[in-house]
Design an enzyme around this catalytic site. Structure first.
Site, mmCIF file in Angstrom:
data_model
loop_
_atom_site.group_PDB
_atom_site.id
_atom_site.type_symbol
_atom_site.label_atom_id
_atom_site.label_comp_id
_atom_site.label_asym_id
_atom_site.label_seq_id
_atom_site.Cartn_x
_atom_site.Cartn_y
_atom_site.Cartn_z
ATOM 1 N N CYS A 179 -1.025 4.903 10.459
ATOM 2 C CA CYS A 179 0.209 4.178 10.764
ATOM 3 C C CYS A 179 -0.033 2.773 11.273
ATOM 4 C CB CYS A 179 0.985 4.891 11.854
ATOM 5 S SG CYS A 179 1.529 6.500 11.384
ATOM 6 N N GLU A 217 0.803 -1.211 0.000
ATOM 7 C CA GLU A 217 0.000 0.000 0.000
ATOM 8 C C GLU A 217 0.837 1.263 0.000
ATOM 9 O OE1 GLU A 217 -4.177 -0.227 2.113
ATOM 10 O OE2 GLU A 217 -2.638 -1.283 3.230
ATOM 11 N N SER A 221 12.050 6.698 7.888
ATOM 12 C CA SER A 221 11.772 6.341 9.276
ATOM 13 C C SER A 221 12.294 4.939 9.558
ATOM 14 C CB SER A 221 10.248 6.388 9.503
ATOM 15 O OG SER A 221 9.935 5.945 10.795
ATOM 16 N N CYS A 248 7.192 -7.417 7.434
ATOM 17 C CA CYS A 248 8.295 -6.782 8.155
ATOM 18 C C CYS A 248 8.766 -7.736 9.245
ATOM 19 C CB CYS A 248 7.820 -5.471 8.787
ATOM 20 S SG CYS A 248 9.102 -4.581 9.694
ATOM 21 N N HIS A 304 9.758 5.466 20.790
ATOM 22 C CA HIS A 304 8.613 4.870 21.475
ATOM 23 C C HIS A 304 8.820 4.491 22.937
ATOM 24 C CE1 HIS A 304 7.171 5.105 17.502
ATOM 25 N NE2 HIS A 304 7.416 3.882 17.096
ATOM 26 N N GLY A 362 7.117 -2.061 6.256
ATOM 27 C CA GLY A 362 8.507 -2.488 6.115
ATOM 28 C C GLY A 362 9.501 -1.611 6.829
ATOM 29 N N GLU A 363 10.701 -2.128 6.967
ATOM 30 C CA GLU A 363 11.790 -1.379 7.587
ATOM 31 C C GLU A 363 12.766 -0.984 6.467
ATOM 32 O OE1 GLU A 363 12.915 0.107 10.392
ATOM 33 O OE2 GLU A 363 14.648 0.456 9.119
HETATM 34 N N1 SAH Z 1 9.927 0.409 10.048
HETATM 35 C C1 SAH Z 1 9.974 1.836 10.072
HETATM 36 C C2 SAH Z 1 8.898 2.523 9.261
HETATM 37 C C3 SAH Z 1 7.510 1.966 9.217
HETATM 38 S S1 SAH Z 1 6.354 2.273 10.517
HETATM 39 C C4 SAH Z 1 9.985 2.343 11.480
HETATM 40 O O1 SAH Z 1 9.910 1.528 12.393
HETATM 41 O O2 SAH Z 1 10.113 3.542 11.689
HETATM 42 C C5 SAH Z 1 6.040 3.990 10.554
HETATM 43 C C6 SAH Z 1 5.760 4.488 11.982
HETATM 44 O O3 SAH Z 1 4.463 4.062 12.447
HETATM 45 C C7 SAH Z 1 6.762 3.964 12.999
HETATM 46 O O4 SAH Z 1 7.152 5.001 13.859
HETATM 47 C C8 SAH Z 1 5.916 2.932 13.742
HETATM 48 O O5 SAH Z 1 6.466 2.664 14.993
HETATM 49 C C9 SAH Z 1 4.575 3.603 13.778
HETATM 50 N N2 SAH Z 1 3.443 2.736 14.118
HETATM 51 C C10 SAH Z 1 3.320 1.413 13.984
HETATM 52 N N3 SAH Z 1 2.128 0.995 14.416
HETATM 53 C C11 SAH Z 1 1.463 2.082 14.829
HETATM 54 C C12 SAH Z 1 0.170 2.311 15.374
HETATM 55 N N4 SAH Z 1 -0.692 1.316 15.554
HETATM 56 N N5 SAH Z 1 -0.175 3.569 15.685
HETATM 57 C C13 SAH Z 1 0.664 4.608 15.466
HETATM 58 N N6 SAH Z 1 1.895 4.458 14.944
HETATM 59 C C14 SAH Z 1 2.289 3.216 14.635
#
Ligand code: SAH
Length: 338
Positions: A326, A89, A184, A109, A209, A152-153
């Site tokens: 997100c 997506e 990110s 991921c 986080h 993904g990362e």
């Molecule tokens: N893998 C990368 C990028 C993808 S996730 C990373 O970890 O940064 C993009 C962002 O969304 C990250 O900061 C992730 O921690 C956050 N995220 C994941 N699940 C979420 C949720 N349920 N609510 C809000 N943010 C979330």
């Protein structure tokens, strides 16, 4: 054979010159691909037959299938199907400063963050360069900003993501300024250490986080490989080399990481760094028991950081109606369409 959308300008020049074609041909080809957006070599009318045959023998055109399109006032979510039938997506956000596309870098991921919906599906594969490029090309809107924050990362698909960023910033292709691109990451330190060698101007966002190792390791397994002190010292070096401010993303989860104590620890952790904190209200999903922090808790957390002279903002929530927020890309679609 490789996709014509998977090649950077410099690599194309190298291949052409190695085969006795002139460098300016690469400029012409890029103009056809990214400005005129043709779908075949036949349409490249200023390319002679020799070169056309060469291109046809070495490159192919491909596209992603658009399976679903969901629109809301401020977002447009596109579900794409890849040629191997995996689905990914992209989310387009209409911001006041432009059109920002949230791009996926992998199918699934492997990072295993406990709060993240995307991570419930283990990595199936890294996206190829063309699969990332096509996410932009096929949206048919003039994208001004790109955020690598989809599924993904990105640093776990390092080489492809670096070439993708190269194509994004190339003035002959998407011509998006590095400062309009945000990557990110959950914090893969050995790749953060190399990032500046490829591009030292993009925005780096770190999914933090949690302000201490005990809690962060519970939420994000990557913290066991690269604990906070290792991550922080890598970021301090990165800031010194690039002179760029980094962003810390901090998802606010009720009763987990949103207490006064956490805010105080966070302030100490990043004090003096050229950084700012983006507080993100947790986006609740049906499979994970975590809840969003109360508004008052978020504001209290915000105040503590402010009082400690930390730059902090609360992120606007996008796309919750079309389930494009997100961490919840893809899985909702699969459920409602099972
Ligand atoms: N893998 C990368 C990028 C993808 S996730 C990373 O970890 O940064 C993009 C962002 O969304 C990250 O900061 C992730 O921690 C956050 N995220 C994941 N699940 C979420 C949720 N349920 N609510 C809000 N943010 C979330």
């Amino acid at each position: 054979m490789q996709s014509i959308y998977s090649i950077t300008y410099q690599k194309l020049v190298d291949i052409l010159e190695k085969n006795s074609f002139k460098k300016f041909r690469a400029d012409q080809i890029f103009e056809w691909l990214y400005q005129k957006k043709v779908n075949s070599f036949e349409e490249m009318t200023n390319i002679n037959n020799d070169l056309r045959t060469f291109l046809q023998n070495n490159f192919y055109f491909n596209s992603l299938k658009i399976v679903a399109l969901n629109e809301d006032v401020d977002v447009k979510k596109v579900l794409y199907e890849l040629s191997d039938s995996n689905r990914i997506e992209s989310v387009l956000m209409y911001q006041n400063y432009g059109k920002s596309l949230c791009v996926s870098s992998q199918v699934g991921c492997n990072m295993g963050c406990t709060f993240c919906e995307s991570g419930r599906l283990k990595k199936i594969k890294n996206l190829s360069i063309d699969e990332m490029v096509l996410q932009l090309l096929q949206i048919e809107e003039k994208i001004t900003h790109v955020v690598l924050m989809g599924i993904g990362e990105p640093l776990d698909n390092f080489d492809n993501v670096m070439d993708f960023i190269n194509i994004l910033t190339d003035y002959r292709a998407f011509n998006i300024g590095s400062r309009h691109i945000t990557l990110s990451t959950c914090g893969i330190v050995d790749k953060i250490n190399q990032l500046h060698l490829y591009n030292n101007q993009i925005n780096l966002a770190i999914s933090l986080h949690a302000p201490n190792n005990e809690l962060r390791s519970k939420l994000m397994p990557i913290n066991k490989a690269y604990p906070l002190e290792v991550l922080m010292s890598s970021l301090k070096k990165y800031i010194k080399i690039t002179n760029r401010r980094v962003t810390f993303e901090y998802v606010m989860i009720k009763g987990v990481n949103d207490q006064i104590e956490h805010a105080k620890q966070l302030a100490i952790l990043i004090k003096g760094m050229n950084a700012y904190v983006n507080l993100i209200p947790y986006n609740e999903t049906s499979h994970i028991e975590f809840k969003k922090s109360e508004k008052t808790t978020i504001l209290q957390f915000y105040d503590i950081l402010k009082k400690n002279k930390i730059n902090v903002t609360v992120r606007k929530e996008f796309g919750t109606k079309v389930k494009a927020a997100c961490g919840q890309l893809r899985s909702n679609y699969e459920e409602s369409n099972d």
